[in-house]
Design a protein around this motif. Structure first.
Motif, PDB file in Angstrom:
ATOM      1  N   GLU A   1       0.814  -1.214   0.000  1.00  0.00           N
ATOM      2  CA  GLU A   1       0.000   0.000   0.000  1.00  0.00           C
ATOM      3  C   GLU A   1       0.849   1.267   0.000  1.00  0.00           C
ATOM      4  N   GLY A   2       2.093   1.151   0.427  1.00  0.00           N
ATOM      5  CA  GLY A   2       2.976   2.319   0.441  1.00  0.00           C
ATOM      6  C   GLY A   2       3.245   2.893  -0.922  1.00  0.00           C
ATOM      7  N   VAL A   3       2.923   2.140  -1.992  1.00  0.00           N
ATOM      8  CA  VAL A   3       3.151   2.640  -3.341  1.00  0.00           C
ATOM      9  C   VAL A   3       2.291   3.872  -3.623  1.00  0.00           C
ATOM     10  N   GLY A   4       1.206   4.051  -2.843  1.00  0.00           N
ATOM     11  CA  GLY A   4       0.351   5.213  -3.045  1.00  0.00           C
ATOM     12  C   GLY A   4       1.042   6.529  -2.748  1.00  0.00           C
ATOM     13  N   ALA A   5       2.155   6.490  -2.029  1.00  0.00           N
ATOM     14  CA  ALA A   5       2.891   7.716  -1.712  1.00  0.00           C
ATOM     15  C   ALA A   5       3.982   8.028  -2.736  1.00  0.00           C
ATOM     16  N   HIS A   6       4.193   7.138  -3.708  1.00  0.00           N
ATOM     17  CA  HIS A   6       5.244   7.370  -4.706  1.00  0.00           C
ATOM     18  C   HIS A   6       4.790   8.423  -5.724  1.00  0.00           C
ATOM     19  N   PRO A   7       5.699   9.264  -6.199  1.00  0.00           N
ATOM     20  CA  PRO A   7       5.336  10.244  -7.226  1.00  0.00           C
ATOM     21  C   PRO A   7       4.916   9.533  -8.512  1.00  0.00           C
ATOM     22  N   ARG A   8       3.814   9.983  -9.105  1.00  0.00           N
ATOM     23  CA  ARG A   8       3.354   9.387 -10.368  1.00  0.00           C
ATOM     24  C   ARG A   8       2.565  10.424 -11.140  1.00  0.00           C
ATOM     25  N   ALA A   9       2.522  10.227 -12.449  1.00  0.00           N
ATOM     26  CA  ALA A   9       1.841  11.172 -13.324  1.00  0.00           C
ATOM     27  C   ALA A   9       1.034  10.419 -14.375  1.00  0.00           C
ATOM     28  N   PHE A  10      -0.100  11.009 -14.752  1.00  0.00           N
ATOM     29  CA  PHE A  10      -0.913  10.492 -15.845  1.00  0.00           C
ATOM     30  C   PHE A  10      -0.543  11.290 -17.090  1.00  0.00           C
ATOM     31  N   VAL A  11      -0.050  10.598 -18.104  1.00  0.00           N
ATOM     32  CA  VAL A  11       0.539  11.247 -19.276  1.00  0.00           C
ATOM     33  C   VAL A  11      -0.255  10.885 -20.526  1.00  0.00           C
ATOM     34  N   THR A  12      -0.543  11.873 -21.353  1.00  0.00           N
ATOM     35  CA  THR A  12      -1.165  11.637 -22.658  1.00  0.00           C
ATOM     36  C   THR A  12      -0.235  12.169 -23.733  1.00  0.00           C
ATOM     37  N   LEU A  13       0.209  11.269 -24.608  1.00  0.00           N
ATOM     38  CA  LEU A  13       1.101  11.604 -25.712  1.00  0.00           C
ATOM     39  C   LEU A  13       0.331  11.447 -27.016  1.00  0.00           C
ATOM     40  N   THR A  14       0.387  12.467 -27.857  1.00  0.00           N
ATOM     41  CA  THR A  14      -0.401  12.470 -29.088  1.00  0.00           C
ATOM     42  C   THR A  14       0.496  12.457 -30.319  1.00  0.00           C
ATOM     43  N   ALA A  15      -0.135  12.280 -31.455  1.00  0.00           N
ATOM     44  CA  ALA A  15       0.566  12.326 -32.739  1.00  0.00           C
ATOM     45  C   ALA A  15       0.614  13.760 -33.248  1.00  0.00           C
ATOM     46  N   PRO A  16       1.588  14.080 -34.090  1.00  0.00           N
ATOM     47  CA  PRO A  16       1.611  15.423 -34.692  1.00  0.00           C
ATOM     48  C   PRO A  16       0.507  15.559 -35.737  1.00  0.00           C
ATOM     49  N   SER A  17       0.378  16.737 -36.294  1.00  0.00           N
ATOM     50  CA  SER A  17      -0.625  16.986 -37.331  1.00  0.00           C
ATOM     51  C   SER A  17      -0.070  16.583 -38.688  1.00  0.00           C
TER      52      SER A  17
ATOM     53  N   HIS B   1      -2.118   6.812 -23.478  1.00  0.00           N
ATOM     54  CA  HIS B   1      -2.367   7.216 -22.097  1.00  0.00           C
ATOM     55  C   HIS B   1      -1.481   6.342 -21.213  1.00  0.00           C
ATOM     56  N   ALA B   2      -0.740   6.953 -20.314  1.00  0.00           N
ATOM     57  CA  ALA B   2       0.197   6.189 -19.502  1.00  0.00           C
ATOM     58  C   ALA B   2       0.228   6.704 -18.072  1.00  0.00           C
ATOM     59  N   VAL B   3       0.460   5.783 -17.146  1.00  0.00           N
ATOM     60  CA  VAL B   3       0.777   6.125 -15.764  1.00  0.00           C
ATOM     61  C   VAL B   3       2.253   5.826 -15.575  1.00  0.00           C
ATOM     62  N   ILE B   4       3.033   6.837 -15.225  1.00  0.00           N
ATOM     63  CA  ILE B   4       4.470   6.680 -14.989  1.00  0.00           C
ATOM     64  C   ILE B   4       4.737   6.983 -13.524  1.00  0.00           C
ATOM     65  N   ARG B   5       5.404   6.051 -12.849  1.00  0.00           N
ATOM     66  CA  ARG B   5       5.605   6.132 -11.396  1.00  0.00           C
ATOM     67  C   ARG B   5       7.086   6.035 -11.068  1.00  0.00           C
ATOM     68  N   LEU B   6       7.491   6.762 -10.034  1.00  0.00           N
ATOM     69  CA  LEU B   6       8.876   6.714  -9.556  1.00  0.00           C
ATOM     70  C   LEU B   6       8.946   5.824  -8.317  1.00  0.00           C
ATOM     71  N   ASP B   7       9.805   4.800  -8.374  1.00  0.00           N
ATOM     72  CA  ASP B   7      10.007   3.877  -7.258  1.00  0.00           C
ATOM     73  C   ASP B   7      11.453   3.925  -6.797  1.00  0.00           C
ATOM     74  N   GLY B   8      11.676   3.252  -5.677  1.00  0.00           N
ATOM     75  CA  GLY B   8      13.044   3.016  -5.253  1.00  0.00           C
ATOM     76  C   GLY B   8      13.687   1.947  -6.116  1.00  0.00           C
ATOM     77  N   PRO B   9      14.927   1.574  -5.852  1.00  0.00           N
ATOM     78  CA  PRO B   9      15.654   0.634  -6.721  1.00  0.00           C
ATOM     79  C   PRO B   9      15.021  -0.743  -6.795  1.00  0.00           C
ATOM     80  N   ASP B  10      14.242  -1.133  -5.781  1.00  0.00           N
ATOM     81  CA  ASP B  10      13.607  -2.458  -5.767  1.00  0.00           C
ATOM     82  C   ASP B  10      12.156  -2.420  -6.225  1.00  0.00           C
ATOM     83  N   GLY B  11      11.747  -1.354  -6.876  1.00  0.00           N
ATOM     84  CA  GLY B  11      10.385  -1.271  -7.373  1.00  0.00           C
ATOM     85  C   GLY B  11       9.411  -0.769  -6.328  1.00  0.00           C
ATOM     86  N   PRO B  12       8.149  -1.219  -6.390  1.00  0.00           N
ATOM     87  CA  PRO B  12       7.119  -0.688  -5.489  1.00  0.00           C
ATOM     88  C   PRO B  12       7.342  -1.008  -4.023  1.00  0.00           C
ATOM     89  N   THR B  13       8.212  -1.957  -3.720  1.00  0.00           N
ATOM     90  CA  THR B  13       8.475  -2.296  -2.313  1.00  0.00           C
ATOM     91  C   THR B  13       9.448  -1.342  -1.657  1.00  0.00           C
TER      92      THR B  13
END
Length: 472
Positions: free
Chosen positions: A108-124, A240-252
């Motif tokens: 459950e501690g993963v909820g405190a990790h920095p994360r962002a919801f990202v939308t990347l689009t195509a050019p025109s 659409h992506a969720v990108i999260r920052l973890d410690g070296p061992d991942g979500p733990t």
């Protein structure tokens, strides 16, 4: 006389219900969740005592009234199988939310990790009709232009009409001759590679922003992500992506204090602006190579736990991403099956914009510089050939683990029903052999399968409202 006034579908459904194997067939369809195109299997399964070799149970499809066993197709697309796509959508939701809140093996501690919801689009690649709305929700003119300018082909460069969201003209090119269909198709074909290079570039950007070596960064920080692809009305995918920052061992493990949402936002924007892919090599007689990059419309929002501050709530993000996991290119006006021959393109029930993109895939596949790109194979996807949903290894639980948990639960229920011994108490061995016998429903069966799916859907909705649903 009454039967003579029934539709062919209703008559076929009644004839199927009168067959002696109907009750058993219906129970099989219930077991698949009302699958629209189930797989028929022939074969047998033996359960043996591991110590003595004694046969504890035998199941043979030859003993079935139907002569076969049905299993769900597992297709993720709602256009192909609403039942299986609903299961896929639920699994995707749990995969994403567990990586945001924890659960299903994620702390459950993963909820405190920095994360962002990202939308990347195509050019025109050219002007298209669009639905536009103001802050008050009112629909605005599509592309208002003064003095009514025209393009080199004599077509208007603007459009003063107010298109609704469901207007068939949304996403269609204002001028098909001006639109860069080659660039659009090649961008779709390389969108997956752009995403891969973005994930490779992000650690480089982090190291540069922090002024540290990559080796040091790997010992202190790990990037985890999950992403899905969505087709825009103009036939181009965006992610659409969720990108999260973890410690070296991942979500733990917790990330270092300097790993913030602001730093993540800055790194994503720099990486997206830097990443490029060259679509082909230069040939003596061919056109110049196409340099592909992300579009200017980049959205990066922080994700918070169950609250909507200046970003997005985790539940909203999970629901939003899961919704698109079951959609394909058909949402952009094309078909959900392969186009086998170029001669079939003119007869396809698709939009004119999609038809031109499909034709461009076939045309480019004949050129030497694009022969290594399977454009013809993925023409029905408008050139896109990558997975619709992907995740990094350490983001959260996998879809396979969720399916295995569900299969284990169903096996346990079947064991109790048949009175078989508990494998945890008495070791058993299962031997099975299955052969493919066909797929899809037969005469009169689609009607009942859809009826069963709707009943299951209603029962699950009512269970969710009571807080009793355990399907996830």
């Amino acid at each position: 006389m009454i039967l003579g006034h029934l539709s062919d579908e209703t008559r076929a459904a009644l004839e199927r219900a009168a067959m002696p194997d109907f009750d058993r067939w219906k129970r099989m369809v219930y077991a698949t969740g009302g699958c629209a195109q189930p797989v028929r299997l022939h074969g047998e399964r033996l359960t043996l005592d591991a110590a003595t070799g004694e046969i504890l149970d035998i199941y043979r499809t030859a003993d079935e009234p139907t002569g076969f066993l049905l299993t769900a197709c597992g297709n993720r697309r709602a256009s192909r199988c609403p039942a299986c796509s609903a299961v896929y959508k639920d699994d995707t939701y749990h995969l994403i939310i567990s990586g945001l809140r924890g659960g299903k093996g994620v702390p459950e501690g993963v909820g405190a990790h920095p994360r962002a919801f990202v939308t990347l689009t195509a050019p025109s690649f050219g002007a298209v009709h669009a639905h536009r709305s103001g802050k008050d929700g009112k629909t605005l003119p599509c592309r208002p232009r003064r003095d009514s300018p025209v393009c080199p082909h004599g077509r208007p460069e603007g459009c003063g009409m107010r298109h609704g969201r469901d207007d068939s003209r949304v996403g269609q090119a204002l001028c098909e001759s001006c639109y860069d269909y080659r660039g659009a198709v090649l961008w779709n074909a390389h969108a997956g590679e752009l995403w891969r290079r973005l994930t490779q570039t992000l650690p480089v950007i982090f190291a540069r922003l922090l002024g540290v070596r990559r080796a040091h960064l790997r010992r202190t920080l790990r990037l985890s992500y999950v992403k899905v692809a969505e087709y825009q009305a103009r036939g181009l995918v965006h992610f659409h992506a969720v990108i999260r920052l973890d410690g070296p061992d991942g979500p733990t493990s917790s990330p270092p204090d300097w790993a913030t949402v602001t730093l993540l936002d800055d790194a994503i924007r720099q990486a997206a602006a830097q990443v490029t892919v060259t679509a082909s090599e230069q040939t003596p007689d061919g056109p110049p190579p196409v340099l592909l990059r992300w579009g200017d419309q980049l959205d990066v929002r922080p994700v918070y736990v169950s609250t909507d501050l200046d970003g997005m709530s985790d539940q909203r993000v999970a629901s939003y991403v899961a919704k698109y996991a079951t959609k394909g290119a058909e949402s952009a006006g094309t078909v959900d099956r392969r186009v086998r021959d170029a001669g079939d393109i003119a007869e396809l029930a698709v939009t004119e914009h999609a038809r031109r993109m499909i034709f461009t895939c076939f045309a480019l596949s004949r050129l030497p510089q694009y022969r290594d790109i399977p454009l013809r194979q993925w023409a029905h996807m408008l050139g896109y050939r990558s997975h619709f949903s992907t995740k990094s290894r350490h983001y959260s639980v996998t879809l396979g683990e969720l399916r295995q948990t569900r299969a284990g639960y169903r096996a346990e229920q079947a064991r109790l029903l048949l009175g078989l011994p508990d494998p945890a108490e008495e070791k058993t061995i299962t031997l099975s052999e299955w052969r493919y016998a066909g797929s899809g429903h037969r005469h009169g069966e689609p009607f009942w399968a859809e009826h069963i799916r709707q009943r299951i859907t209603t029962a699950r909705r009512m269970a969710r409202e009571r807080g009793e649903d355990q399907s996830g």
